[in-house]
Design an enzyme around this catalytic site. Sequence first.
Site, PDB file in Angstrom:
ATOM      1  N   MET A  16      49.362  46.948  26.104  1.00 33.75           N
ATOM      2  CA  MET A  16      48.472  47.149  27.256  1.00 33.75           C
ATOM      3  C   MET A  16      48.666  48.556  27.796  1.00 33.75           C
ATOM      4  O   MET A  16      49.778  48.944  28.152  1.00 33.75           O
ATOM      5  CB  MET A  16      48.747  46.107  28.351  1.00 33.75           C
ATOM      6  CG  MET A  16      48.232  44.715  28.000  1.00 33.75           C
ATOM      7  SD  MET A  16      48.675  43.492  29.241  1.00 33.75           S
ATOM      8  CE  MET A  16      50.380  43.199  28.825  1.00 33.75           C
ATOM      9  N   CYS A  99      39.839  47.070  20.980  1.00 32.79           N
ATOM     10  CA  CYS A  99      39.541  47.472  22.364  1.00 32.79           C
ATOM     11  C   CYS A  99      38.029  47.439  22.627  1.00 32.79           C
ATOM     12  O   CYS A  99      37.252  48.025  21.869  1.00 32.79           O
ATOM     13  CB  CYS A  99      40.083  48.871  22.615  1.00 32.79           C
ATOM     14  SG  CYS A  99      39.695  49.453  24.268  1.00 32.79           S
ATOM     15  N   ARG A 226      48.158  39.645  29.578  1.00 33.96           N
ATOM     16  CA  ARG A 226      48.087  39.676  31.037  1.00 33.96           C
ATOM     17  C   ARG A 226      49.133  38.811  31.731  1.00 33.96           C
ATOM     18  O   ARG A 226      49.649  39.201  32.779  1.00 33.96           O
ATOM     19  CB  ARG A 226      46.667  39.288  31.481  1.00 33.96           C
ATOM     20  CG  ARG A 226      45.656  40.371  31.123  1.00 33.96           C
ATOM     21  CD  ARG A 226      44.241  39.885  31.201  1.00 33.96           C
ATOM     22  NE  ARG A 226      43.962  38.876  30.172  1.00 33.96           N
ATOM     23  CZ  ARG A 226      42.813  38.251  30.029  1.00 33.96           C
ATOM     24  NH1 ARG A 226      41.835  38.506  30.877  1.00 33.96           N
ATOM     25  NH2 ARG A 226      42.633  37.368  29.063  1.00 33.96           N
TER      26      ARG A 226
HETATM   27  C1  LIG Z   1      45.261  46.440  31.318  1.00 34.86           C
HETATM   28  C2  LIG Z   1      45.090  46.111  29.857  1.00 34.86           C
HETATM   29  C3  LIG Z   1      45.296  47.091  28.921  1.00 34.86           C
HETATM   30  C4  LIG Z   1      45.150  46.790  27.551  1.00 34.86           C
HETATM   31  N1  LIG Z   1      45.419  47.774  26.624  1.00 34.86           N
HETATM   32  C5  LIG Z   1      45.408  47.451  25.294  1.00 34.86           C
HETATM   33  C6  LIG Z   1      45.827  48.384  24.308  1.00 34.86           C
HETATM   34  O1  LIG Z   1      46.232  49.529  24.602  1.00 34.86           O
HETATM   35  N2  LIG Z   1      45.783  47.986  23.006  1.00 34.86           N
HETATM   36  C7  LIG Z   1      45.367  46.732  22.635  1.00 34.86           C
HETATM   37  O2  LIG Z   1      45.346  46.409  21.452  1.00 34.86           O
HETATM   38  N3  LIG Z   1      44.962  45.831  23.561  1.00 34.86           N
HETATM   39  C8  LIG Z   1      44.995  46.164  24.861  1.00 34.86           C
HETATM   40  N4  LIG Z   1      44.665  45.204  25.781  1.00 34.86           N
HETATM   41  C9  LIG Z   1      44.335  43.831  25.329  1.00 34.86           C
HETATM   42  C10 LIG Z   1      45.584  42.928  25.314  1.00 34.86           C
HETATM   43  O3  LIG Z   1      46.560  43.412  24.424  1.00 34.86           O
HETATM   44  C11 LIG Z   1      45.212  41.498  24.901  1.00 34.86           C
HETATM   45  O4  LIG Z   1      44.672  41.529  23.619  1.00 34.86           O
HETATM   46  C12 LIG Z   1      44.200  40.846  25.850  1.00 34.86           C
HETATM   47  O5  LIG Z   1      44.540  41.117  27.200  1.00 34.86           O
HETATM   48  C13 LIG Z   1      44.132  39.331  25.631  1.00 34.86           C
HETATM   49  O6  LIG Z   1      45.396  38.730  25.764  1.00 34.86           O
HETATM   50  P1  LIG Z   1      45.863  38.009  27.131  1.00 34.86           P
HETATM   51  O7  LIG Z   1      44.824  36.993  27.465  1.00 34.86           O
HETATM   52  O8  LIG Z   1      47.209  37.426  26.814  1.00 34.86           O
HETATM   53  O9  LIG Z   1      45.909  39.075  28.188  1.00 34.86           O
HETATM   54  C14 LIG Z   1      44.764  45.497  27.143  1.00 34.86           C
HETATM   55  C15 LIG Z   1      44.528  44.504  28.123  1.00 34.86           C
HETATM   56  C16 LIG Z   1      44.695  44.795  29.457  1.00 34.86           C
HETATM   57  C17 LIG Z   1      44.450  43.713  30.470  1.00 34.86           C
END
Ligand SMILES: Cc1cc2nc3c(=O)[nH]c(=O)nc-3n(C[C@H](O)[C@H](O)[C@H](O)COP(=O)(O)O)c2cc1C
Length: 320
Positions: A16, A99, A226
């Site tokens: 993230m 992304c 998250r």
């Molecule tokens: C603030 C934020 C920044 C993120 N930055 C990246 C990133 O740099 N690279 C990436 O592959 N995913 C990024 N993601 C996606 C997360 O890695 C993840 O795939 C997505 O939030 C879904 O998973 P979760 O429901 O557990 O949050 C980001 C998500 C958030 C909320």
Amino acid sequence: MLKDILPPFTLGLSPMDDVTTKEYRQICRRFGADVLYTEFVASDALVRDVEKSYDKASFAPMERPIGIQIFGNEQGPLVDAAQRMESFQPDFIDINWGCPMKKVAGKGGGSGILADIPKMISITSAIVKAVKTPVTVKTRLGYDEKSKPIVEIAERLQDVGIQMIAIHGRTKQQMYRGDADWTLIGKVKENPRMTIPVFGNGDINSVEKLLEYKNRYGVDGILVGRHAVGNPFFFRECKQALNGEQVTLPTMQEKVGVCKEHLLAMCENIGESRAIPIMKKFYARYFLAVPGFKPYKLKLMETKTSEQVLSILKDVGDNL
Ligand SMILES: Cc1cc2nc3c(=O)[nH]c(=O)nc-3n(C[C@H](O)[C@H](O)[C@H](O)COP(=O)(O)O)c2cc1C
């Protein structure tokens, strides 16, 4: 092989931007995250020698196994960036094909590539050929509701040599809307042709859900995004549950202590002026659902120095 250094079931901290800095990754490692990724690093910036991007790619030995994640939309800079990243000797180089943000996907990088699968496969193949480090991919189910070819994509990516795939159960179009759909992640894992580890990702927000999805979809690993923001304790809870142990929740003193440690490490590494605004994303998460936290949160949002933050955190510890 990357597979050989990963535990049979891998619990990972999802990358993230502005969150999974090395300071926070190290805390999550201590609480049990088996695999870590850097924040995404722009291949264009690496190629232009932008120092901040090199900082983002750096990590400490205790973070292994760790992947450096790169993003971009063109083969030349992505291959060049991957080669440059080899000098950091990460355990793997991860390509961000997931992304959905306009500034990335709008230019055909990140999940924007899902509109052109042949290009996704050929760039990935070129990167695999150009480096000795294992290459992995993090992606989504497909471009939109009408196109979710992740089962085929995963096979083709495996065929060009990637060593692990992490799948977020949403499409590019969905951004973060709706629920993550894990059924297709399960289909990827069920595909008898797949031999590389398949990680699932999306909406894991409780220990119960983690256990349920692990068992229902049979994935080799799960990445938590998250729900792990300001909640490194979640990794300990999951680990305990996976080991059949009693789950221990963090005490208020522990939350305050870890938040303080996070702040001080950030200030030390990147300086107070950059650390203070980044830390503001975390306070409400460290103290989520703590009764009476709101007035302290408002004060924390106004802070300009670490001294101010530390004094408020002390009050939180003393009073809540
Ligand atoms: C603030 C934020 C920044 C993120 N930055 C990246 C990133 O740099 N690279 C990436 O592959 N995913 C990024 N993601 C996606 C997360 O890695 C993840 O795939 C997505 O939030 C879904 O998973 P979760 O429901 O557990 O949050 C980001 C998500 C958030 C909320």
